[in-house]
Design a protein around this motif. Structure first.
Motif, PDB file in Angstrom:
ATOM      1  N   HIS A 154      26.764 -13.312  41.447  1.00 24.05           N
ATOM      2  CA  HIS A 154      27.883 -14.105  40.917  1.00 24.05           C
ATOM      3  C   HIS A 154      27.380 -15.423  40.323  1.00 24.05           C
ATOM      4  O   HIS A 154      28.013 -16.471  40.468  1.00 24.05           O
ATOM      5  CB  HIS A 154      28.923 -14.379  42.002  1.00 24.05           C
ATOM      6  N   GLY A 155      26.228 -15.361  39.682  1.00 21.69           N
ATOM      7  CA  GLY A 155      25.698 -16.515  38.963  1.00 21.69           C
ATOM      8  C   GLY A 155      24.841 -17.466  39.758  1.00 21.69           C
ATOM      9  O   GLY A 155      24.218 -18.367  39.179  1.00 21.69           O
ATOM     10  N   HIS A 156      24.760 -17.312  41.090  1.00 22.66           N
ATOM     11  CA  HIS A 156      23.919 -18.197  41.887  1.00 22.66           C
ATOM     12  C   HIS A 156      22.766 -17.405  42.513  1.00 22.66           C
ATOM     13  O   HIS A 156      22.882 -16.189  42.710  1.00 22.66           O
ATOM     14  CB  HIS A 156      24.732 -18.908  42.978  1.00 22.66           C
ATOM     15  N   PRO A 157      21.654 -18.068  42.810  1.00 24.47           N
ATOM     16  CA  PRO A 157      20.527 -17.360  43.424  1.00 24.47           C
ATOM     17  C   PRO A 157      20.948 -16.651  44.705  1.00 24.47           C
ATOM     18  O   PRO A 157      21.662 -17.232  45.535  1.00 24.47           O
ATOM     19  CB  PRO A 157      19.522 -18.488  43.716  1.00 24.47           C
ATOM     20  N   LEU A 158      20.539 -15.401  44.845  1.00 19.23           N
ATOM     21  CA  LEU A 158      20.888 -14.606  46.018  1.00 19.23           C
ATOM     22  C   LEU A 158      20.451 -15.326  47.292  1.00 19.23           C
ATOM     23  O   LEU A 158      19.328 -15.784  47.407  1.00 19.23           O
ATOM     24  CB  LEU A 158      20.176 -13.242  45.941  1.00 19.23           C
ATOM     25  N   GLU A 159      21.379 -15.438  48.235  1.00 24.27           N
ATOM     26  CA  GLU A 159      21.074 -16.113  49.488  1.00 24.27           C
ATOM     27  C   GLU A 159      21.565 -15.284  50.668  1.00 24.27           C
ATOM     28  O   GLU A 159      22.225 -14.253  50.499  1.00 24.27           O
ATOM     29  CB  GLU A 159      21.710 -17.508  49.513  1.00 24.27           C
ATOM     30  N   MET A 161      30.086 -10.652  35.601  1.00 21.26           N
ATOM     31  CA  MET A 161      28.769 -10.184  36.033  1.00 21.26           C
ATOM     32  C   MET A 161      28.622 -10.406  37.543  1.00 21.26           C
ATOM     33  O   MET A 161      28.715 -11.537  38.009  1.00 21.26           O
ATOM     34  CB  MET A 161      27.685 -10.965  35.290  1.00 21.26           C
ATOM     35  N   ILE A 162      28.418  -9.317  38.272  1.00 21.68           N
ATOM     36  CA  ILE A 162      28.276  -9.469  39.718  1.00 21.68           C
ATOM     37  C   ILE A 162      26.830  -9.728  40.121  1.00 21.68           C
ATOM     38  O   ILE A 162      26.566 -10.480  41.062  1.00 21.68           O
ATOM     39  CB  ILE A 162      28.826  -8.223  40.460  1.00 21.68           C
ATOM     40  N   LEU A 163      25.872  -9.149  39.380  1.00 18.71           N
ATOM     41  CA  LEU A 163      24.475  -9.298  39.781  1.00 18.71           C
ATOM     42  C   LEU A 163      23.561  -9.272  38.564  1.00 18.71           C
ATOM     43  O   LEU A 163      23.793  -8.520  37.613  1.00 18.71           O
ATOM     44  CB  LEU A 163      24.082  -8.165  40.742  1.00 18.71           C
ATOM     45  N   GLU A 164      22.527 -10.098  38.626  1.00 17.45           N
ATOM     46  CA  GLU A 164      21.533 -10.119  37.557  1.00 17.45           C
ATOM     47  C   GLU A 164      20.144 -10.241  38.161  1.00 17.45           C
ATOM     48  O   GLU A 164      19.903 -11.096  39.022  1.00 17.45           O
ATOM     49  CB  GLU A 164      21.796 -11.288  36.609  1.00 17.45           C
ATOM     50  N   CYS A 165      19.246  -9.372  37.732  1.00 18.89           N
ATOM     51  CA  CYS A 165      17.843  -9.429  38.143  1.00 18.89           C
ATOM     52  C   CYS A 165      17.020  -9.923  36.958  1.00 18.89           C
ATOM     53  O   CYS A 165      17.138  -9.382  35.852  1.00 18.89           O
ATOM     54  CB  CYS A 165      17.337  -8.044  38.563  1.00 18.89           C
ATOM     55  N   ARG A 166      16.222 -10.945  37.200  1.00 14.22           N
ATOM     56  CA  ARG A 166      15.430 -11.545  36.124  1.00 14.22           C
ATOM     57  C   ARG A 166      13.941 -11.453  36.440  1.00 14.22           C
ATOM     58  O   ARG A 166      13.462 -12.066  37.389  1.00 14.22           O
ATOM     59  CB  ARG A 166      15.815 -13.007  35.923  1.00 14.22           C
ATOM     60  N   ASN A 167      13.242 -10.651  35.661  1.00 11.86           N
ATOM     61  CA  ASN A 167      11.775 -10.569  35.717  1.00 11.86           C
ATOM     62  C   ASN A 167      11.252 -10.350  37.138  1.00 11.86           C
ATOM     63  O   ASN A 167      10.301 -11.005  37.571  1.00 11.86           O
ATOM     64  CB  ASN A 167      11.156 -11.830  35.128  1.00 11.86           C
ATOM     65  N   LEU A 168      11.849  -9.400  37.844  1.00 18.40           N
ATOM     66  CA  LEU A 168      11.436  -9.136  39.225  1.00 18.40           C
ATOM     67  C   LEU A 168      10.098  -8.412  39.273  1.00 18.40           C
ATOM     68  O   LEU A 168       9.868  -7.448  38.532  1.00 18.40           O
ATOM     69  CB  LEU A 168      12.480  -8.284  39.946  1.00 18.40           C
ATOM     70  N   THR A 169       9.250  -8.865  40.166  1.00 17.70           N
ATOM     71  CA  THR A 169       7.961  -8.214  40.410  1.00 17.70           C
ATOM     72  C   THR A 169       7.716  -8.168  41.910  1.00 17.70           C
ATOM     73  O   THR A 169       7.961  -9.144  42.618  1.00 17.70           O
ATOM     74  CB  THR A 169       6.810  -8.976  39.727  1.00 17.70           C
ATOM     75  N   LYS A 170       7.281  -7.008  42.394  1.00 16.17           N
ATOM     76  CA  LYS A 170       6.909  -6.853  43.790  1.00 16.17           C
ATOM     77  C   LYS A 170       5.649  -6.002  43.861  1.00 16.17           C
ATOM     78  O   LYS A 170       5.586  -4.924  43.266  1.00 16.17           O
ATOM     79  CB  LYS A 170       8.035  -6.175  44.578  1.00 16.17           C
TER      80      LYS A 170
END
Length: 228
Positions: free
Chosen positions: A62-67, A1-10
């Motif tokens: 890659h499993g860590h919070p996007l930075e 899994m390269i990327l995961e979005c969880r419950n995004l709201t903008k």
């Protein structure tokens, strides 16, 4: 899994551009992000690219919070021009080379040659199709793991679309993931592997195209029309 979005709201001006959206991208796949204008596709891409912060939710790379340092591995092509009118094609190459360590200047030159562009051409004198090709060349010349293209086929003629699609397929491999937003459903049906349907900022459906065809016989266009 390269990327995961969880419950995004903008939210913009009290209106949710993206609402509690969750999805994931696997390595080496080509994804379609489908929806009408104003559905939230661009906002989602900008959040993944690190240009816009979500009000709620999180993005994992890659499993860590996007930075911040992850931006070096994510290429994003916006619908708007990302260079100045006074720039020549060669200036765009230097501009990208200065900002992105993964930018391959030689490959960029190969791509603009393939697209029929010349280094001395000025951005302000380009047609919509030529400008689209320049944006594609600059973006794909980055050797990024995740490549996001916002409406890459918009405003270009049939021949240019074929050239752009051929280039995307040429670049796609098990080390590179593509996410394409578009409203030109027929153009991408032959090569997109999975699709996400977004409406009013919400993820309505995620679909494996081949599995859907085997199960129901419906095309990507059929599903899109049912949803929208």
């Amino acid at each position: 899994m390269i990327l995961e979005c969880r419950n995004l709201t903008k939210t913009y001006r009290g209106k949710k551009a993206v609402a509690d959206l969750s999805l994931s991208l696997e390595n080496g796949k080509i994804y379609g992000l489908l929806g009408e204008n104003g559905s939230g596709k661009t906002t989602l891409m900008k959040m993944i690219a690190g240009l816009v912060k979500p009000a709620e939710g999180e993005i994992l790379y890659h499993g860590h919070p996007l930075e911040y340092r992850d931006k070096a591995h994510i290429a994003y092509m916006s619908t708007e021009p990302f260079y100045y009118d006074y720039m020549k094609v060669s200036d765009v190459g230097r501009y990208y080379e200065d900002f992105f360590e993964d930018f391959d200047r030689k490959y960029f030159q190969d791509l603009i040659g393939k697209f029929g562009l010349e280094e001395g051409m000025k951005a302000k004198d380009m047609s919509t199709g030529m400008s689209a090709k320049l944006k594609i060349a600059a973006t794909l010349a980055r050797k990024s793991e995740l490549c996001m293209l916002d409406e890459p086929l918009n405003g270009v003629d049939y021949k240019a679309r074929e050239e752009i699609i051929a280039l995307i397929l040429e670049e796609a491999d098990d080390k590179r993931t593509f996410l394409l937003s578009t409203h030109l459903i027929d153009e991408i049906e032959s090569f997109v592997e999975k699709a996400f349907f977004i409406k009013s900022g919400e993820l309505i459906k995620g679909m494996d195209l081949e599995a859907e065809r085997m199960a129901s016989g419906r095309s990507l266009t059929d599903v899109y029309m049912d949803i929208m």
